[in-house]
Design a protein around this motif. Structure first.
Motif, mmCIF file in Angstrom:
data_model
loop_
_atom_site.group_PDB
_atom_site.id
_atom_site.type_symbol
_atom_site.label_atom_id
_atom_site.label_comp_id
_atom_site.label_asym_id
_atom_site.label_seq_id
_atom_site.Cartn_x
_atom_site.Cartn_y
_atom_site.Cartn_z
ATOM 1 N N MET A 159 0.825 -1.208 0.000
ATOM 2 C CA MET A 159 0.000 0.000 0.000
ATOM 3 C C MET A 159 0.858 1.256 0.000
ATOM 4 S SD MET A 159 -2.419 1.566 3.002
ATOM 5 C CE MET A 159 -0.916 1.820 3.974
ATOM 6 N N LEU A 160 1.883 1.280 0.860
ATOM 7 C CA LEU A 160 2.742 2.458 0.949
ATOM 8 C C LEU A 160 3.475 2.707 -0.361
ATOM 9 C CD1 LEU A 160 4.251 1.906 4.517
ATOM 10 C CD2 LEU A 160 2.485 3.551 3.863
ATOM 11 N N ALA A 161 3.905 1.626 -1.019
ATOM 12 C CA ALA A 161 4.615 1.765 -2.286
ATOM 13 C C ALA A 161 3.693 2.277 -3.388
ATOM 14 C CB ALA A 161 5.225 0.428 -2.696
ATOM 15 N N SER A 162 2.426 1.868 -3.348
ATOM 16 C CA SER A 162 1.478 2.279 -4.380
ATOM 17 C C SER A 162 0.983 3.708 -4.163
ATOM 18 C CB SER A 162 0.271 1.337 -4.403
ATOM 19 O OG SER A 162 -0.553 1.538 -3.260
ATOM 20 N N GLY A 163 0.963 4.143 -2.885
ATOM 21 C CA GLY A 163 0.453 5.468 -2.576
ATOM 22 C C GLY A 163 -1.053 5.580 -2.685
ATOM 23 N N ARG A 164 -1.750 4.448 -2.746
ATOM 24 C CA ARG A 164 -3.204 4.451 -2.927
ATOM 25 C C ARG A 164 -3.911 3.979 -1.658
ATOM 26 N NH1 ARG A 164 -1.794 2.141 -7.968
ATOM 27 N NH2 ARG A 164 -2.438 0.085 -7.216
ATOM 28 N N LEU A 165 -4.948 4.697 -1.285
ATOM 29 C CA LEU A 165 -5.748 4.303 -0.127
ATOM 30 C C LEU A 165 -6.613 3.092 -0.461
ATOM 31 C CD1 LEU A 165 -7.214 7.591 1.397
ATOM 32 C CD2 LEU A 165 -5.714 5.965 2.544
ATOM 33 N N PRO A 166 -6.720 2.132 0.443
ATOM 34 C CA PRO A 166 -7.680 1.042 0.258
ATOM 35 C C PRO A 166 -9.111 1.581 0.273
ATOM 36 C CG PRO A 166 -6.033 0.465 1.910
ATOM 37 C CD PRO A 166 -5.871 1.929 1.639
ATOM 38 N N SER A 167 -10.015 0.837 -0.318
ATOM 39 C CA SER A 167 -11.419 1.232 -0.363
ATOM 40 C C SER A 167 -12.033 1.159 1.037
ATOM 41 C CB SER A 167 -12.204 0.325 -1.307
ATOM 42 O OG SER A 167 -11.680 0.406 -2.620
ATOM 43 N N PRO A 168 -13.059 1.982 1.306
ATOM 44 C CA PRO A 168 -13.722 1.914 2.606
ATOM 45 C C PRO A 168 -14.545 0.644 2.737
ATOM 46 C CG PRO A 168 -14.897 3.401 1.149
ATOM 47 C CD PRO A 168 -13.645 3.012 0.429
ATOM 48 N N VAL A 169 -14.733 0.196 3.980
ATOM 49 C CA VAL A 169 -15.486 -1.035 4.202
ATOM 50 C C VAL A 169 -16.976 -0.765 4.394
ATOM 51 C CG1 VAL A 169 -13.544 -2.317 5.135
ATOM 52 C CG2 VAL A 169 -14.919 -0.920 6.679
ATOM 53 N N ASN A 170 -17.310 0.351 5.057
ATOM 54 C CA ASN A 170 -18.702 0.736 5.307
ATOM 55 C C ASN A 170 -19.480 -0.394 5.971
ATOM 56 O OD1 ASN A 170 -20.868 2.529 5.292
ATOM 57 N ND2 ASN A 170 -21.679 1.693 3.383
ATOM 58 N N ASP A 171 -19.011 -0.830 7.132
ATOM 59 C CA ASP A 171 -19.715 -1.859 7.885
ATOM 60 C C ASP A 171 -19.686 -1.504 9.378
ATOM 61 O OD1 ASP A 171 -17.189 -2.560 8.805
ATOM 62 O OD2 ASP A 171 -17.017 -4.342 7.534
ATOM 63 N N ALA A 172 -19.928 -2.479 10.230
ATOM 64 C CA ALA A 172 -20.050 -2.216 11.668
ATOM 65 C C ALA A 172 -18.780 -1.625 12.277
ATOM 66 C CB ALA A 172 -20.423 -3.502 12.399
ATOM 67 N N ARG A 173 -17.633 -1.885 11.665
ATOM 68 C CA ARG A 173 -16.378 -1.344 12.199
ATOM 69 C C ARG A 173 -16.369 0.179 12.200
ATOM 70 N NH1 ARG A 173 -12.399 -4.677 8.368
ATOM 71 N NH2 ARG A 173 -14.300 -4.640 7.095
ATOM 72 N N CYS A 174 -17.076 0.780 11.234
ATOM 73 C CA CYS A 174 -17.021 2.233 11.064
ATOM 74 C C CYS A 174 -17.606 2.988 12.254
ATOM 75 C CB CYS A 174 -17.754 2.630 9.783
ATOM 76 S SG CYS A 174 -17.093 1.858 8.287
ATOM 77 N N LYS A 175 -18.535 2.361 12.977
ATOM 78 C CA LYS A 175 -19.200 3.039 14.083
ATOM 79 C C LYS A 175 -18.223 3.445 15.177
ATOM 80 C CE LYS A 175 -23.581 0.583 13.369
ATOM 81 N NZ LYS A 175 -24.571 -0.358 13.976
ATOM 82 N N GLU A 176 -17.188 2.652 15.399
ATOM 83 C CA GLU A 176 -16.246 2.933 16.479
ATOM 84 C C GLU A 176 -14.980 3.642 15.997
ATOM 85 O OE1 GLU A 176 -15.360 -0.635 18.571
ATOM 86 O OE2 GLU A 176 -17.397 -0.901 19.331
ATOM 87 N N CYS A 177 -14.887 3.907 14.703
ATOM 88 C CA CYS A 177 -13.652 4.471 14.137
ATOM 89 C C CYS A 177 -13.629 5.991 14.285
ATOM 90 C CB CYS A 177 -13.519 4.076 12.671
ATOM 91 S SG CYS A 177 -11.984 4.682 11.916
ATOM 92 N N SER A 178 -12.542 6.515 14.819
ATOM 93 C CA SER A 178 -12.405 7.963 14.995
ATOM 94 C C SER A 178 -12.227 8.685 13.661
ATOM 95 C CB SER A 178 -11.214 8.268 15.907
ATOM 96 O OG SER A 178 -9.994 7.890 15.289
ATOM 97 N N LEU A 179 -11.913 7.953 12.599
ATOM 98 C CA LEU A 179 -11.669 8.559 11.287
ATOM 99 C C LEU A 179 -12.893 8.514 10.386
ATOM 100 C CD1 LEU A 179 -8.089 7.178 10.548
ATOM 101 C CD2 LEU A 179 -8.740 9.327 11.604
ATOM 102 N N LYS A 180 -14.048 8.210 10.948
ATOM 103 C CA LYS A 180 -15.252 8.054 10.129
ATOM 104 C C LYS A 180 -15.558 9.308 9.319
ATOM 105 C CE LYS A 180 -20.125 6.720 10.382
ATOM 106 N NZ LYS A 180 -21.240 6.308 11.278
ATOM 107 N N ASP A 181 -15.442 10.488 9.939
ATOM 108 C CA ASP A 181 -15.759 11.725 9.226
ATOM 109 C C ASP A 181 -14.757 12.024 8.123
ATOM 110 O OD1 ASP A 181 -17.963 12.089 10.820
ATOM 111 O OD2 ASP A 181 -16.982 13.470 12.212
ATOM 112 N N ILE A 182 -13.502 11.631 8.341
ATOM 113 C CA ILE A 182 -12.480 11.834 7.313
ATOM 114 C C ILE A 182 -12.649 10.821 6.189
ATOM 115 C CG2 ILE A 182 -9.987 11.803 6.863
ATOM 116 C CD1 ILE A 182 -9.578 12.646 9.787
ATOM 117 N N CYS A 183 -12.934 9.598 6.559
ATOM 118 C CA CYS A 183 -13.069 8.504 5.594
ATOM 119 C C CYS A 183 -14.351 8.627 4.765
ATOM 120 C CB CYS A 183 -13.072 7.169 6.349
ATOM 121 S SG CYS A 183 -13.318 5.712 5.325
ATOM 122 N N GLN A 184 -15.459 9.016 5.408
ATOM 123 C CA GLN A 184 -16.774 9.132 4.771
ATOM 124 C C GLN A 184 -17.164 7.848 4.032
ATOM 125 O OE1 GLN A 184 -16.337 12.828 2.441
ATOM 126 N NE2 GLN A 184 -17.477 13.857 4.066
#
Length: 206
Positions: A159-184
């Motif tokens: 991932m670091l070599a590619s410089g590309r962000l992985p796609s968002p998961v949009n599942d139950a994990r997102c509820k507890e993630c502090s980056l939800k507003d940034i990730c959208q």
């Protein structure tokens, strides 16, 4: 961070929880606090100051620096017990009640593997200390868990070599993630769904 730089041990926990979270933190240097991160920081204040003490013949090291040139990893252990029988036992502090979380176990296994490379001694077990319940959950550093550490580190490097962000998961994990507003994740998922609907509209036979 370049591909040749060592990967922080925390990045393995982030990736195992959510690859996009790992990318936002370690590729784009984005971070935000919420109640979960604040609780985690409060727990780690207990072991953030380097030092040691002797308890019942056990040497207890706090905030011990760790690294492995072989694995390309760097970080620190919250606490490591050096026991009279020569056993080395890392302990990772987490907030919350006692429950198994694979992403926590991967981080602990990576710490154990670093200790093995540093000390030349086997580290077959460690523990997660769950602050809310004040209980330890012992974790065996199995071959399967070790392999997951290696594979996770490889995925992060890719991932670091590619410089590309992985796609968002949009599942139950997102509820507890502090980056939800940034990730959208919801907005990105809606946009992806709209594009698919447009493709289906103009390709009704597919």
């Amino acid at each position: 961070m370049t591909e040749a730089d060592p990967i922080p041990l925390s990045a393995l926990q982030h990736w195992a929880y959510c690859p996009r979270q790992c990318g936002l933190i370690h590729l784009e240097q984005a971070f935000a606090d919420n109640v979960h991160t604040a609780r985690g920081q409060a727990v780690h204040h207990l072991v953030d100051t380097p030092g040691y003490e002797i308890k019942s013949g056990v040497r207890v090291e706090r905030a011990l620096p760790l690294w492995s040139d072989r694995l390309g990893l760097i970080g620190k252990a919250d606490l490591v017990e050096f026991r009279p029988d020569d056993t080395v036992f890392p302990v990772e502090f987490k907030h919350g009640a006692k429950r198994q979380k694979q992403h926590d176990d991967i981080q602990l296994a990576a710490q154990a593997m670093c200790l093995e490379d540093m000390l030349g001694r086997p580290v077959p077990k460690g523990a997660i200390f769950h602050a809310s319940s004040h209980r330890r959950r012992e974790v065996a550093i199995t071959p399967e868990l070790r392999q997951r550490v290696v594979k996770t580190a490889e995925a992060i490097r890719t991932m670091l070599a590619s410089g590309r962000l992985p796609s968002p998961v949009n599942d139950a994990r997102c509820k507890e993630c502090s980056l939800k507003d940034i990730c959208q994740p919801q907005a990105i998922a809606d946009h992806t769904r709209q594009r698919q609907q447009k493709r289906d509209l103009f390709n009704p036979g597919e």
